[in-house]
Design an enzyme around this catalytic site. Structure first.
Site, PDB file in Angstrom:
ATOM      1  N   HIS A   1     -17.888 -13.336 -20.821  1.00 22.60           N
ATOM      2  CA  HIS A   1     -18.296 -11.982 -21.204  1.00 22.60           C
ATOM      3  C   HIS A   1     -18.483 -11.845 -22.711  1.00 22.60           C
ATOM      4  CE1 HIS A   1     -18.570  -7.613 -21.237  1.00 22.60           C
ATOM      5  NE2 HIS A   1     -17.634  -7.603 -22.169  1.00 22.60           N
TER       6      HIS A   1
ATOM      7  N   GLU B   1     -16.380 -10.036 -28.649  1.00 24.87           N
ATOM      8  CA  GLU B   1     -16.142  -8.590 -28.718  1.00 24.87           C
ATOM      9  C   GLU B   1     -15.649  -8.174 -30.106  1.00 24.87           C
ATOM     10  OE1 GLU B   1     -16.638  -5.993 -26.911  1.00 24.87           O
ATOM     11  OE2 GLU B   1     -17.065  -6.710 -24.893  1.00 24.87           O
TER      12      GLU B   1
ATOM     13  N   HIS C   1     -24.613  -8.280 -20.119  1.00 24.67           N
ATOM     14  CA  HIS C   1     -24.289  -8.302 -18.692  1.00 24.67           C
ATOM     15  C   HIS C   1     -25.336  -9.086 -17.906  1.00 24.67           C
ATOM     16  CE1 HIS C   1     -21.510  -4.506 -18.837  1.00 24.67           C
ATOM     17  NE2 HIS C   1     -20.875  -5.622 -19.143  1.00 24.67           N
TER      18      HIS C   1
ATOM     19  N   LYS D   1     -11.217   1.570 -30.588  1.00 23.11           N
ATOM     20  CA  LYS D   1     -11.694   1.924 -29.252  1.00 23.11           C
ATOM     21  C   LYS D   1     -10.928   3.123 -28.717  1.00 23.11           C
ATOM     22  CE  LYS D   1     -12.625   0.293 -24.597  1.00 23.11           C
ATOM     23  NZ  LYS D   1     -12.777  -0.860 -23.676  1.00 23.11           N
TER      24      LYS D   1
ATOM     25  N   ASN E   1     -20.801  -0.059 -26.161  1.00 24.92           N
ATOM     26  CA  ASN E   1     -21.698  -0.852 -25.318  1.00 24.92           C
ATOM     27  C   ASN E   1     -22.692  -1.686 -26.124  1.00 24.92           C
ATOM     28  OD1 ASN E   1     -20.677   0.039 -22.787  1.00 24.92           O
ATOM     29  ND2 ASN E   1     -21.834   1.948 -22.983  1.00 24.92           N
TER      30      ASN E   1
ATOM     31  N   GLU F   1     -17.282   8.945 -21.346  1.00 28.33           N
ATOM     32  CA  GLU F   1     -18.412   8.199 -21.910  1.00 28.33           C
ATOM     33  C   GLU F   1     -19.718   8.997 -21.850  1.00 28.33           C
ATOM     34  OE1 GLU F   1     -19.717   3.521 -22.034  1.00 28.33           O
ATOM     35  OE2 GLU F   1     -19.258   4.393 -20.088  1.00 28.33           O
TER      36      GLU F   1
ATOM     37  N   ARG G   1     -18.330   7.248 -27.198  1.00 26.55           N
ATOM     38  CA  ARG G   1     -17.728   6.079 -26.550  1.00 26.55           C
ATOM     39  C   ARG G   1     -18.807   5.059 -26.165  1.00 26.55           C
ATOM     40  NH1 ARG G   1     -13.316   5.703 -21.554  1.00 26.55           N
ATOM     41  NH2 ARG G   1     -13.300   3.434 -21.485  1.00 26.55           N
TER      42      ARG G   1
ATOM     43  N   LYS H   1     -11.477   2.240 -18.072  1.00 29.41           N
ATOM     44  CA  LYS H   1     -12.578   1.798 -17.215  1.00 29.41           C
ATOM     45  C   LYS H   1     -12.041   0.736 -16.256  1.00 29.41           C
ATOM     46  CE  LYS H   1     -16.780   2.419 -19.959  1.00 29.41           C
ATOM     47  NZ  LYS H   1     -17.930   1.700 -20.563  1.00 29.41           N
TER      48      LYS H   1
ATOM     49  N   ARG I   1      -4.631   7.834  -3.624  1.00 31.05           N
ATOM     50  CA  ARG I   1      -5.513   8.657  -4.467  1.00 31.05           C
ATOM     51  C   ARG I   1      -5.069   8.717  -5.924  1.00 31.05           C
ATOM     52  NH1 ARG I   1      -7.192  13.635  -0.373  1.00 31.05           N
ATOM     53  NH2 ARG I   1      -8.336  12.305   1.094  1.00 31.05           N
TER      54      ARG I   1
ATOM     55  N   HIS J   1     -24.186  -4.961 -24.750  1.00 28.50           N
ATOM     56  CA  HIS J   1     -23.743  -5.154 -23.371  1.00 28.50           C
ATOM     57  C   HIS J   1     -24.870  -5.129 -22.335  1.00 28.50           C
ATOM     58  CE1 HIS J   1     -19.770  -4.853 -25.011  1.00 28.50           C
ATOM     59  NE2 HIS J   1     -19.211  -4.939 -23.822  1.00 28.50           N
TER      60      HIS J   1
END
Length: 348
Positions: free
Chosen positions: A242, A174, A232, A207, A225, A217, A221, A132, A110, A228
């Site tokens: 990517h 990026e 994606h 970032k 994206n 997010e 934040r 993430k 956990r 993106h």
């Protein structure tokens, strides 16, 4: 939780790992990176120096690592070794490796603490920062995962010396995104004196600042994206990396919203940096325009940025070049895509 971003060499990296307050280390590394850098990483001497248990697992390269089968196998193998909550996970590789490693760290017992040693330009400026984590589904990228912040991100630009050209281009996709979000990064990127290590740190810190403001997010934040949503989709539809997909995702966004100023600036930066992204991936399917739009919309509707059954939230750029969020309904997006692909040039 705060994450510490530091620029290191191999000697300092070894010291940083030795100083971790943990009883054991789970070292998850890209198998290709291990073959290239096992001598520099020198885990055998590390084991002797810290007298702690080190579990080494080599993972498949790239997106092949981000699947249920690899996730399950690695988790079971680690648990079989006998671990407890004072073990620390270290991810060493590109963005895919940090994604799955962070997810493994978030899941085992956990939640175990973890750190990242990014080895590609893309992972140094983006994937390793912000917590993430996740794996892919047949329905899209990164749809199964968790937010789990790494304690440390150790940036070593020496890894870039063996980076294939295609991976360098992947990272610059990026980096270009950051240049549209922050004018200082753009200015540094276009400076004749710029050093890649400095650019990496500027992007990483930009970032990290947004992450500290908005870890889950819910607000700023989301600016990260940019490009993106379509990006994606392109990753699923075409054989592009990517970073390249994000670049084309930005350009398609600029095209359909008719922002000629942003398109021109994008082209200028690509030229100044001598980058070669080739032709838009969608040109392959121009003879099947309706199916092209349908495929794009299918992925858009499954994107994590969908906010209702009818809308998705996109990132766009104001006239003063500040980023903002805009909610658009799917029908508007479809109409804009239909109109764009009816044009003769469609971004050539």
């Amino acid at each position: 939780m705060k994450q510490w971003i530091e620029v290191v060499n191999f000697e300092l990296l070894s010291t940083k790992i030795q100083n971790l307050k943990t009883d054991g280390i789970i070292f998850l590394i890209d198998e290709f990176v291990w073959d290239l850098y096992k001598d520099q990483l020198n885990l055998k001497s590390l084991v002797g120096a810290i007298k702690k248990k080190v579990i080494l697992k080599r993972l498949p390269r790239g997106e092949k690592a981000k699947c249920f089968s690899v996730y399950e196998r690695v988790c079971e193998e680690i648990l079989e070794e006998g671990i407890h909550r004072n073990f620390h996970v270290i991810a060493c590789g590109g963005g895919a490796i940090s994604d799955i490693s962070g997810f493994i760290a978030s899941s085992l017992l956990r939640g175990l603490s973890w750190s990242v040693i990014p080895t590609t330009l893309l992972s140094m400026v983006d994937a390793s920062i912000g917590g993430k984590t996740g794996i892919n589904s047949k329905f899209g990228k990164n749809l199964i995962g968790a937010f789990h912040m790494p304690e440390h991100v150790w940036l070593n630009p020496l890894f870039l010396e063996t980076l294939p050209k295609v991976e360098s281009l992947n990272g610059y996709g990026e980096v270009l995104k950051y240049s549209f979000l922050d004018k200082k990064i753009k200015e540094s990127l276009l400076s004749s004196k710029f050093k890649i290590g400095e650019i990496i740190l500027k992007c990483a810190n930009y970032k990290n600042k947004l992450v500290e403001e908005d870890f889950r997010e819910k607000g700023p934040r989301k600016y990260l994206n940019l490009g993106h949503t379509f990006g994606h989709a392109f990753e699923k539809m075409y054989p592009v990396s990517h970073g390249e997909a994000v670049y084309w995702g930005m350009k398609l966004l600029f095209y359909i919203f008719e922002r000629k100023d942003l398109l021109k600036e994008c082209d200028n930066m690509v030229k100044e940096l001598s980058l070669s992204f080739g032709k838009p991936p969608w040109l392959v399917h121009l003879d099947e325009k309706s199916s092209l739009v349908n495929n794009l919309m299918n992925f858009v509707k499954r994107d994590k940025k969908v906010i209702s059954e009818k809308e998705i939230e996109l990132v766009f750029i104001n006239e003063d070049w500040s980023p903002y969020l805009i909610a658009l309904d799917f029908e508007t997006i479809r109409i804009k895509l239909d109109n764009f692909f009816k044009e003769s040039h469609v971004g050539e």
